[in-house]
Design a protein around this motif. Structure first.
Motif, mmCIF file in Angstrom:
data_model
loop_
_atom_site.group_PDB
_atom_site.id
_atom_site.type_symbol
_atom_site.label_atom_id
_atom_site.label_comp_id
_atom_site.label_asym_id
_atom_site.label_seq_id
_atom_site.Cartn_x
_atom_site.Cartn_y
_atom_site.Cartn_z
ATOM 1 N N GLY A 53 0.802 -1.219 0.000
ATOM 2 C CA GLY A 53 0.000 0.000 0.000
ATOM 3 C C GLY A 53 0.832 1.264 0.000
ATOM 4 N N GLU A 54 1.974 1.238 0.707
ATOM 5 C CA GLU A 54 2.821 2.434 0.773
ATOM 6 C C GLU A 54 3.453 2.750 -0.581
ATOM 7 N N VAL A 55 3.793 1.710 -1.342
ATOM 8 C CA VAL A 55 4.392 1.938 -2.654
ATOM 9 C C VAL A 55 3.377 2.599 -3.583
ATOM 10 N N PHE A 56 2.166 2.046 -3.615
ATOM 11 C CA PHE A 56 1.122 2.659 -4.426
ATOM 12 C C PHE A 56 0.776 4.048 -3.888
ATOM 13 N N GLY A 57 0.786 4.178 -2.567
ATOM 14 C CA GLY A 57 0.517 5.481 -1.952
ATOM 15 C C GLY A 57 1.550 6.520 -2.335
ATOM 16 N N LEU A 58 2.824 6.109 -2.364
ATOM 17 C CA LEU A 58 3.890 7.033 -2.748
ATOM 18 C C LEU A 58 3.715 7.495 -4.188
ATOM 19 N N VAL A 59 3.415 6.560 -5.070
ATOM 20 C CA VAL A 59 3.232 6.903 -6.483
ATOM 21 C C VAL A 59 2.033 7.843 -6.647
ATOM 22 N N MET A 60 0.937 7.516 -6.011
ATOM 23 C CA MET A 60 -0.264 8.339 -6.155
ATOM 24 C C MET A 60 -0.085 9.717 -5.517
ATOM 25 N N PHE A 61 0.501 9.770 -4.321
ATOM 26 C CA PHE A 61 0.693 11.049 -3.645
ATOM 27 C C PHE A 61 1.667 11.930 -4.420
ATOM 28 N N THR A 62 2.752 11.341 -4.910
ATOM 29 C CA THR A 62 3.730 12.102 -5.684
ATOM 30 C C THR A 62 3.106 12.631 -6.968
ATOM 31 N N ALA A 63 2.332 11.811 -7.646
ATOM 32 C CA ALA A 63 1.681 12.260 -8.877
ATOM 33 C C ALA A 63 0.675 13.373 -8.602
ATOM 34 N N ALA A 64 0.050 13.333 -7.444
ATOM 35 C CA ALA A 64 -0.953 14.347 -7.126
ATOM 36 C C ALA A 64 -0.327 15.679 -6.732
ATOM 37 N N ILE A 65 0.810 15.652 -6.034
ATOM 38 C CA ILE A 65 1.370 16.909 -5.540
ATOM 39 C C ILE A 65 2.519 17.456 -6.379
ATOM 40 N N ALA A 66 3.095 16.654 -7.252
ATOM 41 C CA ALA A 66 4.258 17.113 -8.021
ATOM 42 C C ALA A 66 4.000 18.402 -8.801
ATOM 43 N N PRO A 67 2.851 18.553 -9.441
ATOM 44 C CA PRO A 67 2.635 19.808 -10.178
ATOM 45 C C PRO A 67 2.484 21.037 -9.263
ATOM 46 N N THR A 68 2.203 20.820 -8.001
ATOM 47 C CA THR A 68 1.958 21.952 -7.108
ATOM 48 C C THR A 68 3.196 22.414 -6.361
ATOM 49 N N LEU A 69 4.256 21.621 -6.365
ATOM 50 C CA LEU A 69 5.419 21.966 -5.560
ATOM 51 C C LEU A 69 6.154 23.173 -6.122
ATOM 52 N N THR A 70 6.406 24.114 -5.265
ATOM 53 C CA THR A 70 7.181 25.292 -5.611
ATOM 54 C C THR A 70 7.979 25.706 -4.385
ATOM 55 N N VAL A 71 9.146 26.249 -4.602
ATOM 56 C CA VAL A 71 9.981 26.673 -3.489
ATOM 57 C C VAL A 71 9.844 28.170 -3.224
ATOM 58 N N LEU A 72 9.019 28.846 -3.994
ATOM 59 C CA LEU A 72 8.918 30.293 -3.872
ATOM 60 C C LEU A 72 8.514 30.763 -2.471
ATOM 61 N N PRO A 73 7.472 30.201 -1.821
ATOM 62 C CA PRO A 73 7.152 30.673 -0.469
ATOM 63 C C PRO A 73 8.294 30.445 0.526
ATOM 64 N N ALA A 74 8.951 29.298 0.438
ATOM 65 C CA ALA A 74 10.066 29.020 1.350
ATOM 66 C C ALA A 74 11.251 29.928 1.049
ATOM 67 N N LEU A 75 11.497 30.191 -0.207
ATOM 68 C CA LEU A 75 12.587 31.085 -0.588
ATOM 69 C C LEU A 75 12.339 32.501 -0.066
ATOM 70 N N ILE A 76 11.113 32.953 -0.138
ATOM 71 C CA ILE A 76 10.769 34.277 0.399
ATOM 72 C C ILE A 76 11.005 34.305 1.914
ATOM 73 N N ALA A 77 10.610 33.240 2.607
ATOM 74 C CA ALA A 77 10.812 33.175 4.060
ATOM 75 C C ALA A 77 12.290 33.199 4.419
ATOM 76 N N VAL A 78 13.120 32.501 3.651
ATOM 77 C CA VAL A 78 14.561 32.478 3.914
ATOM 78 C C VAL A 78 15.179 33.845 3.652
ATOM 79 N N VAL A 79 14.797 34.471 2.558
ATOM 80 C CA VAL A 79 15.346 35.798 2.241
ATOM 81 C C VAL A 79 14.964 36.801 3.324
ATOM 82 N N ILE A 80 13.720 36.776 3.771
ATOM 83 C CA ILE A 80 13.295 37.684 4.847
ATOM 84 C C ILE A 80 14.095 37.410 6.117
ATOM 85 N N GLY A 81 14.253 36.146 6.470
ATOM 86 C CA GLY A 81 15.015 35.795 7.670
ATOM 87 C C GLY A 81 16.467 36.214 7.592
#
Length: 144
Positions: A53-81
């Motif tokens: 189940g975890e293998v199928f879960g990893l594939v499905m979760f990765t496929a679902a979130i991969a298009p949404t991942l961006t580092v821009l919010p974290a990069l802004i937080a680091v630059v401000i800090g």
């Protein structure tokens, strides 16, 4: 003076990439476990789901979130800090959680409540962000 600034910038970039990798690993691990549990509950008599189940879960979760991942919010937080020289672990942990939590919310259509992620996904994103923020603080944020 210039050499110190250049090395600091390089150290920030390396630390950010490492902390982002840790946050991504936590995100995928927790997401795979969550989706794997959901798949097992949906098909309780399927032996393939019970064992992998975890293998199928990893594939499905990765496929679902991969298009949404961006580092821009974290990069802004680091630059401000870094610019404001925040050295508090609390800033980096909270900023990391908020920045990764913002990722699925930024992808959704404004004004539609149906696009909000489920509470389990929200907790997974926040936990991964908290972890990434803490790792960044351990490596680089203490000396901002």
């Amino acid at each position: 003076m210039i050499t110190r600034t250049v090395f600091r910038i390089l150290w920030v970039v390396v630390s950010f990439l490492f902390a982002s990798g840790i946050a991504l690993a936590v995100l995928l691990l927790l997401g795979a476990l969550w989706v794997g549990d959901e798949l097992r509950q949906a098909a309780p008599h399927d032996s393939m789901m019970q064992q992998g189940g975890e293998v199928f879960g990893l594939v499905m979760f990765t496929a679902a979130i991969a298009p949404t991942l961006t580092v821009l919010p974290a990069l802004i937080a680091v630059v401000i800090g870094e610019v404001l020289k925040f050295r508090s672990w609390m800033y980096y942990v909270i900023a990391g959680g908020i920045s990764l939590l913002a990722v699925p919310l930024l992808v959704g259509t404004p004004g539609e409540l149906s696009t909000l992620p489920p509470p389990q996904a929200t907790a997974i994103f926040a936990t991964a962000g908290f972890t990434g923020g803490f790792v960044y603080w351990l490596i680089c944020g203490r000396g901002a």
